[in-house]
Design a protein around this motif. Structure first.
Motif, short mmCIF file in Angstrom:
data_model
loop_
_atom_site.label_atom_id
_atom_site.label_comp_id
_atom_site.label_asym_id
_atom_site.label_seq_id
_atom_site.Cartn_x
_atom_site.Cartn_y
_atom_site.Cartn_z
N ALA A 149 0.85 -1.19 0.00
CA ALA A 149 0.00 0.00 0.00
C ALA A 149 0.88 1.25 0.00
CB ALA A 149 -0.90 0.00 1.23
N ASP A 150 0.31 2.34 -0.47
CA ASP A 150 1.05 3.61 -0.49
C ASP A 150 0.59 4.46 0.69
OD1 ASP A 150 2.34 5.94 -0.99
OD2 ASP A 150 1.33 6.37 -2.89
N PHE A 151 1.51 4.77 1.59
CA PHE A 151 1.18 5.52 2.81
C PHE A 151 1.69 6.96 2.71
CE2 PHE A 151 0.61 5.72 7.52
CZ PHE A 151 -0.49 4.90 7.67
N SER A 152 2.02 7.42 1.50
CA SER A 152 2.58 8.77 1.33
C SER A 152 1.73 9.81 2.03
CB SER A 152 2.64 9.13 -0.17
OG SER A 152 3.47 8.25 -0.86
N ASP A 153 2.37 10.67 2.78
CA ASP A 153 1.76 11.84 3.43
C ASP A 153 0.81 11.51 4.57
OD1 ASP A 153 3.11 13.94 2.28
OD2 ASP A 153 1.74 14.11 0.59
#
Lengths: 389, 389
Positions: A149-153
Motif C-alpha cells: 500500500a502507499d502511505f505517502s503523506d
C-alpha cells in the motif's frame, strides 16, 4: 561499553500517542507493517535527529509491536540508541559494506528484516512519494505474495495537529528566531559584508536564548538590494549600502521544531513604494490572523489576506503560507484560496507573505502561528515593522 | 526593471566545457534532450546555488542549443537570472499557482516546455534515480511516441574530474575549513556548551578567510564524550568536560565547492587507547596518500590504508573515502577495496578515516585531496595531530 540514552526532548507517552494515531490509520488501511523513510517523520515518531538521511534508513512500524524499529548504517546506530525513545534492541545497524556497494544497499537489510520478522499478514505500506521506482520494485520482488500500500503523506497529515508539548517547543524556537532577527538589526549596517552579518545572525540562532540552545540550524536568507526580488539566496560576498533593502528569513530550532519569521530591513528611510507595500501587507496579515479559528478553512484565511491586500492595491502571486513544524514546509495544508482543510486547535502555520513583485523588488513579512480554541496565537514577539537601520 | 547578472564564480567557457562533455555523452546514447534535477548538477552546469530545490525545478539541456534552459518557480527566477551564466531568456519561471496544487506541479510546466520546444527527435533522458515512479510515468504519458533513457549519475561521473578552476575553489574552501578547525581549538574548553562552540565555529566558516567569505554552510559535527561513538550528531545542549574527547567534522564552502576535514580533540591528555588508534590511523592515512597516483585505482588506495591500519592492530569497518566536490559525498567513486575506478589528475576525494569502533568510542581524522600528475595534494594545512586542549 554501551551508549547511554541522551536527555529526551519528549516523554515516552508522547511518542506512543503519535504512534497510536499512525497505527489507527494503518488498521483502517489493513496495513500491518509500515516503512517510514522521511527524515522529519522519523524524528516525529522516534526522536532521532542525527544527520544520516543521505544513506538508506527506515523506521519500521508494526501493528504487533509497541515500539518501532529503526534500521540505519552501523556507524549511525549509536546516535539512534542515544537519541530515540525506543529500547536499544529496537535500533539495528546494517553493515558498512552496504554503503556504495554497486549491487545492494541498506534497503536490502531493511527488506531482510521485514521479511524475517514477518510483515504480519496484512499489507506492507511504503511512502511511495519518497522512493524511486526501482526501490519500490525491489521491495515487491523480495517480499513476494504480499500486498503493498502507499502511505505517502499519511503521517504528515497526522502531525499537522501539534500536541501542547510540540507547541511549547515551537515557542522556544520562536524565541531563538526573535533573538536572531534582533541580532540582524544590530549587525546590518552600510559597508558590512552580507556574509559577516549572516555569521552573527547564525551564531545567535545556534547559541539560543533563555538557557535553551538552538539544537539545529536551518537556512538563513539575506536577500539584499539589488537582490530583494529573490527569495532563496542565502547571502553573498557583497556589502550592504546606504539605501539597501534587505529581506530576511530565518527560523530557530528546538529539538527538530522550527518557527520561521520574515522581516524587511531598510538602511535609511524606506521608499514610498516599500512603505505602501508594507502597509498593505500588514493589513493583509492582520486580516488573515483575524480569520483564523477552528472550523474556518485554510481557504478562508487566504481569502481574507488576498482580499485585503488587493483592497490596498497590491497583489501577491504565491500562496500565503503552509503548515510548519519539523519540516519548515510541511507537505499538507496550504494557505491557498482553494485549500479546504478545516482549521483545528494546535495546527501551526507559517503565514508567509513574502511578495516578489518585480524581478528587482520584493518585500517580506511573516508570522508563525498556531490555531487556538478561538483564534490565532503568533509565536514571535517582534513588531510588524520595516526594520529601519 | 530587470535583475542584473551577479558576479560569476566561473567564466562562461568553463560552463560550456562542462556542457560539451555532457552533450558528448548524450550523443553517444542518442539522447537529444536531457532533464537535470539534482541540485549539485544544476549548480555544476549553470552556476545556480539558490535554495529552491524543495520544489520542482529542472535544467533542460538540448543538443540543438548552446545554453541550457532552467525552469523554476516564478519567485526563484530572478535568483536564477542573477546567478547563472545563461542569457536571461534561458530562465523560465512557472506560475506560483502550481505550488501545492493537488492536481499538477512545476514538472508539468517543464514537460510542457519540453514538448513545445520539441524533444529533438532522439531520446529524452531523465535521471530516474532522483525521480519518483509517478513522475517518470507522467513524463512518458505526456510526451508520447518518444523513447526515454535513464541518465542517472552520468553527469556525476563527468564532474568526478575537476578543472583547475574548480580545484582553486576547493583550495579556497579548504582555507576556510582550516580557520574553522583552528577556531574549534580556541573555543572547545571544559564547561563550554557544545552549542556555543558550534556557534563560533560556524560563524568562522561563514565569515571565511583571506577576504573570501564562506558562500554557503554545510553541517558541522561535534561528537563529544559520551557521544564520540556517533558520526552525525551536530552538537547538543551538553557541556564539554575535563577528559572529554570531541570528534569534529566540517567543511568550508566556496561557490558550491566544499573541502571537508576531520580532527579529534582531547581536553586533557589523550588516553592510551586514543593515542594508539591515532598513530595507526595516521600511518594508514600516509600509506593511502602514498598510493595515490594516476593509473592506480580507488581500491589500491583503500588497500594501502586498510593493510597499514591492520598492521597497527586497528580495523575500520566503513569505507575510507569518497569523491567530493559540490556534493560532500559525490555518488560515484568510493575509496573501497572493491572499487576499480582508475585515478586521474584532478579527481578529488575526502579520505575519510572516521572510525566508530565501539558504541561509545570513535576517532576521526581526514584529508581532502586531489590526484596530481604524480601523487596527491592535500588541501588542508593543519597538522595530523590529536588537538589537545
Amino acid at each position: 561499553m554501551t551508549m547511554p540514552k541522551g536527555p529526551q526532548a519528549f516523554p515516552r507517552d508522547e511518542y506512543l500517542r503519535r504512534l497510536a494515531a499512525v497505527k489507527t490509520e494503518m488498521e483502517r488501511r489493513e496495513v500491518t507493517s509500515l516503512v517510514i523513510t522521511s527524515p522529519a517523520e522519523i524524528t516525529y515518531l522516534s526522536g532521532y535527529t542525527a544527520k544520516s538521511a543521505y544513506i538508506p534508513q527506515g523506521l519500521i512500524i508494526s501493528l504487533k509491536d509497541e515500539e518501532p524499529t529503526f534500521l540505519t548504517r552501523r556507524m549511525d546506530a549509536p546516535a539512534a540508541v542515544h537519541q530515540t525513545f525506543m529500547d536499544r534492541s529496537r535500533v539495528i545497524g546494517y553493515p558498512e559494506a552496504l554503503i556504495a556497494d554497486p549491487d545492494k544497499d541498506g534497503f536490502d537489510a531493511l527488506i531482510d528484516f521485514l521479511r524475517d520478522n514477518g510483515p504480519g499478514g496484512g499489507k506492507v505500506a511504503l511512502e511511495n512519494k519518497n522512493l524511486s521506482t526501482k526501490l519500490i520494485e525491489r521491495f515487491k520482488a523480495r517480499i513476494p505474495e504480499t500486498e503493498f500500500a502507499d502511505f505517502s503523506d499519511q503521517v504528515n497529515w497526522i502531525r499537522l495537529i501539534k500536541s501542547d508539548l510540540e507547541i511549547a517547543m515551537m515557542r522556544e524556537a520562536a524565541a531563538i528566531t526573535d533573538a536572531g532577527m534582533l541580532r540582524a538589526k544590530e549587525v546590518i549596517r552600510p559597508g558590512v559584508r552580507e556574509a559577516d552579518a549572516a555569521a552573527e545572525i547564525i551564531a545567535t540562532l545556534v547559541r539560543g536564548v533563555n538557557g535553551k540552545v538552538g539544537t539545529d540550524l536551518r537556512r538563513v536568507f539575506l536577500c539584499a538590494t539589488p537582490r530583494s526580488g529573490t527569495a532563496h539566496i542565502i547571502w553573498t560576498e557583497d556589502v550592504f549600502r546606504q539605501g539597501s533593502q534587505i529581506n530576511v528569513e530565518m527560523g530557530g530550532v528546538r529539538h527538530g521544531y522550527v518557527s520561521a519569521l520574515m522581516r524587511t530591513f531598510s538602511i535609511g528611510k524606506p521608499s514610498d513604494r516599500l512603505r505602501r507595500v508594507h502597509d498593505a501587507e500588514v493589513a493583509g496579515l492582520e486580516a488573515a490572523l483575524s480569520a483564523v479559528k477552528p472550523g474556518a478553512t485554510c481557504g478562508d484565511v487566504a481569502t481574507a489576506f488576498y482580499t485585503t491586500l488587493k483592497k490596498h492595491g497590491v497583489e501577491k502571486e504565491s500562496r500565503c503560507g503552509y503548515a510548519i513544524g519539523i519540516d519548515w514546509t510541511e507537505p499538507t495544508a496550504s494557505l491557498r484560496e482553494d485549500d479546504h482543510t478545516v482549521l483545528q486547535p494546535n495546527m501551526t502555520f507559517h503565514l508567509m507573505l513574502g511578495n516578489w513583485i518585480d524581478e528587482d523588488f520584493g518585500y517580506v513579512i511573516s508570522e508563525t502561528f498556531r490555531v487556538t480554541e478561538s483564534g490565532a496565537e503568533t509565536f514571535s514577539k517582534l513588531p510588524r515593522e520595516i526594520f529601519e537601520i
